[in-house]
Design an enzyme around this catalytic site. Structure first.
Site, short mmCIF file in Angstrom:
data_model
loop_
_atom_site.label_atom_id
_atom_site.label_comp_id
_atom_site.label_asym_id
_atom_site.label_seq_id
_atom_site.Cartn_x
_atom_site.Cartn_y
_atom_site.Cartn_z
N HIS A 81 -2.97 6.43 4.39
CA HIS A 81 -1.54 6.53 4.69
C HIS A 81 -1.04 7.89 4.20
O HIS A 81 -1.38 8.32 3.10
CB HIS A 81 -0.73 5.46 3.96
CG HIS A 81 -0.92 4.06 4.47
ND1 HIS A 81 -1.65 3.75 5.60
CD2 HIS A 81 -0.43 2.88 4.00
CE1 HIS A 81 -1.60 2.43 5.80
NE2 HIS A 81 -0.88 1.88 4.84
N CYS B 225 0.82 -1.23 0.00
CA CYS B 225 0.00 0.00 0.00
C CYS B 225 0.84 1.27 0.00
O CYS B 225 0.57 2.21 -0.75
CB CYS B 225 -0.96 -0.01 1.20
SG CYS B 225 -0.19 -0.55 2.74
#
Ligand code: A2P
Length: 332
Positions: free
Chosen positions: A237, A130
């Site tokens: 994130h 990710c």
């Protein structure tokens, strides 16, 4: 028009459920969907595309019925065992685990960055980590225009990246309960430890960023270092990325280059407190970049702040985009 049979493996999990949401949004030309999970979930009903689907247990025979594409997010050991079985039956696996990412026979793909690598597949295509995916969306346009000399990654990663257990640790931590997934409380804290520690003192997550970046950008000699940190955020994130470019640049031209990049949205108006933030990126498929400024301590350096939804672009969206490309490029 040809229609495809698509399977979701790990359909009951955090990423698996987001696969279903993203598939509902993009509407691929599909004949049938098949949803798989472990024996624990067999028989569970999930509403998807306005219909009730029964989750089946994943077995050696699950792919015996002409499944064209399988989106896997059920952990590394499930991928290790079942992805080759699926591929041997003519199915193309898009695998979200880290199991196959560094295998030279397996393309590692971010569709905005290296879509042509999809053509080299041998039945398995890997979805990158990710944190790597969102960095690639922002860095590829700079690599193409200026060349990249060195990258310093510092990440601020959401608890959902650790699955349901990570999410629960934050929720329960707010109530004062001790952590079960993380080695320390995450509420009110930052933990500089994602995945296991390696002999070189880095974590596996940090080395994934280093190695996967080199593979996707096609440059084994790229100098990269990373520090990855878990923060008390549910989704999204955030990354501080310091980049040294090979060529000199005008900052306004560099910003224009990022504005023109596919899948990337520039949010950079500091006079009005505009910059990417996890709370805004959550639920979105794009990657966001801001705080774009010259690193005045080196020759051709620039600092970026890059944010994306780790479960969407960092996992499910990227995998579904690969499936879409497989169909568009008639590779399945
Ligand atoms: P199950 O719900 O039956 O355990 P998460 O990352 O959110 O924890 O989700 C992991 C996903 O992977 C779940 O859908 C889980 O199914 C699935 N899974 C775990 N182990 C297996 C297995 N051995 N075979 C198939 N699916 C598995």
């Amino acid at each position: 028009m040809k229609k495809y049979n698509i399977a979701v493996v790990g359909a009951t999990g955090m990423v698996g459920r987001t696969f279903l949401k993203v598939l509902e949004e993009v509407q691929l030309p599909v004949e049938n969907y098949y949803l798989f999970a472990s024996a624990r979930s067999a028989g569970q009903k999930l509403t998807f595309m306005g219909k009730e689907y029964v989750v089946e247990e994943l077995t050696e025979h699950s792919f015996d019925r002409g499944i064209d594409i399988a989106l896997f997010s059920a952990g590394g050991s499930t991928s290790e065992k079942f992805a080759p079985i699926a591929a041997s039956k003519g199915c193309v696996v898009v695998d979200n685990s880290s199991q196959w990412r560094m295998d030279p026979k397996v393309p590692l793909v971010v569709p905005e960055v290296n879509p042509e690598d999809i053509r080299k597949h041998n039945g398995i295509i890997a979805n990158p980590n990710c944190s790597t995916i969102q960095a690639m969306v922002a860095l590829r346009p700079l690599q193409l225009k200026y060349g990249i000399e060195r990258i310093v990654y510092s990440t601020y990663q959401a608890v959902s990246g650790a699955g349901r257990g990570g999410y629960d640790d934050l929720t329960n931590g707010i109530k004062g309960e001790p952590p079960k997934k993380f080695p320390h409380p995450i509420f009110g804290n930052c933990i500089p430890h994602i995945d296991v520690f390696l002999p070189n003192g880095y974590t596996k997550e940090e080395m994934k960023m280093v190695n996967e970046t080199r593979k996707i950008l096609g440059d084994d000699s790229l100098r990269i270092t990373a520090t990855t940190v878990r923060v008390p955020v549910y989704y999204g994130h955030s990354e501080s990325i310091n980049v040294e470019l090979k060529k000199p640049f005008e900052l306004s031209e560099l910003v224009d280059c990022l504005k023109a990049a596919p899948g990337l949205v520039v949010q950079d108006d500091v006079a009005n407190n505009v910059y990417p933030m996890a709370i805004d990126a959550a639920g979105k498929n794009e990657t966001f970049v801001g705080r774009i400024r010259r690193d005045e301590s080196v020759e051709n350096g620039v600092n970026l702040w890059v944010v994306a939804d780790n479960i969407r672009k960092g996992a499910a969206t990227n995998a579904v985009q690969i499936a879409q490309k497989l169909i568009d490029m008639e590779l399945v």
